[in-house]
Scaffold this active site. Structure first.
Site, short mmCIF file in Angstrom:
data_model
loop_
_atom_site.label_atom_id
_atom_site.label_comp_id
_atom_site.label_asym_id
_atom_site.label_seq_id
_atom_site.Cartn_x
_atom_site.Cartn_y
_atom_site.Cartn_z
N ARG A 51 6.41 -13.68 -4.76
CA ARG A 51 6.64 -12.28 -5.14
C ARG A 51 8.01 -11.79 -4.67
O ARG A 51 8.68 -11.04 -5.38
CB ARG A 51 5.54 -11.38 -4.58
CG ARG A 51 5.61 -9.96 -5.14
CD ARG A 51 4.43 -9.11 -4.78
NE ARG A 51 4.31 -8.90 -3.34
CZ ARG A 51 3.28 -8.29 -2.76
NH1 ARG A 51 2.28 -7.83 -3.49
NH2 ARG A 51 3.23 -8.16 -1.46
N LYS A 147 8.96 -4.96 -5.07
CA LYS A 147 8.71 -4.46 -3.70
C LYS A 147 10.09 -4.18 -3.11
O LYS A 147 10.67 -5.00 -2.40
CB LYS A 147 7.92 -5.50 -2.90
CG LYS A 147 7.04 -4.87 -1.85
CD LYS A 147 5.99 -5.83 -1.37
CE LYS A 147 5.52 -5.48 0.02
NZ LYS A 147 5.06 -4.13 0.23
N GLU A 180 -2.38 3.78 -7.66
CA GLU A 180 -2.56 3.09 -6.37
C GLU A 180 -2.33 4.09 -5.25
O GLU A 180 -2.08 5.26 -5.51
CB GLU A 180 -1.61 1.89 -6.25
CG GLU A 180 -0.13 2.24 -6.29
CD GLU A 180 0.80 1.04 -6.08
OE1 GLU A 180 0.38 0.04 -5.47
OE2 GLU A 180 1.95 1.13 -6.52
N1 PXG Z 1 0.98 -1.17 -3.33
C1 PXG Z 1 2.13 -0.94 -2.69
C2 PXG Z 1 3.04 0.11 -3.16
C3 PXG Z 1 2.45 -1.71 -1.55
O1 PXG Z 1 3.58 -1.49 -0.89
C4 PXG Z 1 0.36 -2.90 -1.83
C5 PXG Z 1 0.11 -2.12 -2.94
C6 PXG Z 1 -0.62 -3.98 -1.46
O2 PXG Z 1 -0.07 -5.25 -1.72
P1 PXG Z 1 -0.44 -6.54 -0.88
O3 PXG Z 1 0.26 -7.63 -1.57
O4 PXG Z 1 0.02 -6.31 0.53
O5 PXG Z 1 -1.91 -6.68 -0.97
C7 PXG Z 1 1.54 -2.70 -1.10
C8 PXG Z 1 1.84 -3.53 0.11
C9 PXG Z 1 3.93 -1.75 5.59
C10 PXG Z 1 3.38 -2.70 4.61
O6 PXG Z 1 4.47 -2.18 6.59
C11 PXG Z 1 3.24 -2.36 3.28
C12 PXG Z 1 2.72 -3.25 2.38
C13 PXG Z 1 2.34 -4.49 2.80
C14 PXG Z 1 2.49 -4.84 4.13
C15 PXG Z 1 3.01 -3.93 5.05
O7 PXG Z 1 3.82 -0.54 5.35
N2 PXG Z 1 2.58 -2.85 1.09
#
Ligand code: PXG
Length: 287
Positions: A51, A147, A180
């Site tokens: 990703r 991301k 989301e």
């Molecule tokens: N939506 C958004 C906008 C995200 O930033 C997810 C969904 C979930 O994705 P994953 O692949 O993690 O299941 C995210 C993930 C942090 C932090 O430090 C943020 C994320 C992941 C890990 C840490 O705030 N965002």
């Protein structure tokens, strides 16, 4: 002492510094990943690296290493920091340029890997959400699949949630469908059917994909479909998924109780299975 990977070297945390001319800082021009390690293993490392490279490719940022090399650097960073359970933050920015916007002045991307130990915690009571007035960035403007280092859209929603005494913000997309949360994907359960929105207007969450697999394996019916606010307000169960949050039950949205106002049974069953999976799979940090 924490050692940080920075542009090819391992440096002490106190020495890990980047330029004020880095376009990651000046323009949010860059991408990142948040990864977790459990029991000396990195969960879904390949998926996170894939990703990262997709995000980078979408913004025409060439990461100066192969995916394989990058994955090895992540493992090495964890090893050097004696990681057992932890959080890994990977950042690749456009690099050092000048005060102009042009990304073409940035000769070399900045690559950062931080591996920090964390204490595991879990919120057993469930979260309160509000629907934020901020709409999720539409793909017509910026793909929510990137991301990126610009999380202002998400942060504005999180600020509104805080101002309204909620734990998290629920975003609608530009057409009014549920998208989301600020850093998590969303699911709802109604009469045993588990639904989550398609990923054109939200991040392709790795936890989301894992949960869809777990749910199918447990024999639940799943569906990827658009839905609106009244669907989720009237759900039996709601939960969020994300690397940091894992599986987080939601018990209230917009002052409306979800189900009986307690974490749902199906949610907790999936959470239990997720815990088992993260503690038994992944890329080993140590040989
Ligand atoms: N939506 C958004 C906008 C995200 O930033 C997810 C969904 C979930 O994705 P994953 O692949 O993690 O299941 C995210 C993930 C942090 C932090 O430090 C943020 C994320 C992941 C890990 C840490 O705030 N965002």
């Amino acid at each position: 002492m924490t050692e940080i990977y920075l542009n090819g070297d391992f440096v002490l945390e106190s020495e890990a510094k980047i330029s004020v001319y880095d376009h990651g800082l000046l323009y949010g021009d860059g991408v990142f990943e948040g990864i977790r390690a459990y029991s000396k293993r990195i969960f879904k490392l390949k998926e996170h690296v894939d990703r990262l490279y997709e995000s980078a490719n979408t913004i025409s940022l060439n990461i100066p290493m192969s995916k394989d090399e990058f994955a090895k650097k992540i493992v090495e960073t964890c090893r050097r920091n004696n990681m057992v359970d932890g959080y890994i933050r990977v950042v690749v920015s456009r690099g050092v340029g000048d005060l102009g916007l042009s990304p073409f002045r940035c000769k070399k991307p900045t690559v950062i890997i931080i591996a920090k130990s964390i204490k595991l915690y879990s919120n057993e009571n469930g979260l309160k959400l509000i629907t934020t007035s901020v709409r999720r960035n539409p793909p017509q403007c910026l793909s929510p699949n990137i991301k990126s280092l610009n999380y202002l859209n998400n942060i504005l929603g999180r600020i509104e949630a805080h101002q309204r005494n909620a734990d998290e913000a629920l975003f609608l997309d530009i057409d009014g469908y549920v998208s989301e949360a600020s850093a998590d994907n969303v699911f709802y359960v109604k009469e045993g059917l588990i639904t989550t929105p398609p990923t054109a207007t939200n991040l392709k969450g790795i936890t989301r994909a894992t949960v869809l697999e777990i749910a199918k394996k447990l024999g639940y019916d799943t569906r990827v479909s658009h839905f609106i606010l009244s669907d989720i307000h009237n759900a039996d169960e709601v939960f969020l998924t994300g690397t940091a949050a894992e599986i987080e039950p939601v018990v209230e949205i917009d002052s409306k109780k979800i189900g009986d106002g307690k974490p749902g049974k199906i949610t907790m069953r999936i959470k239990e299975e997720y815990k088992k999976l993260v503690n038994s799979t992944g890329t080993p940090i140590y040989d």
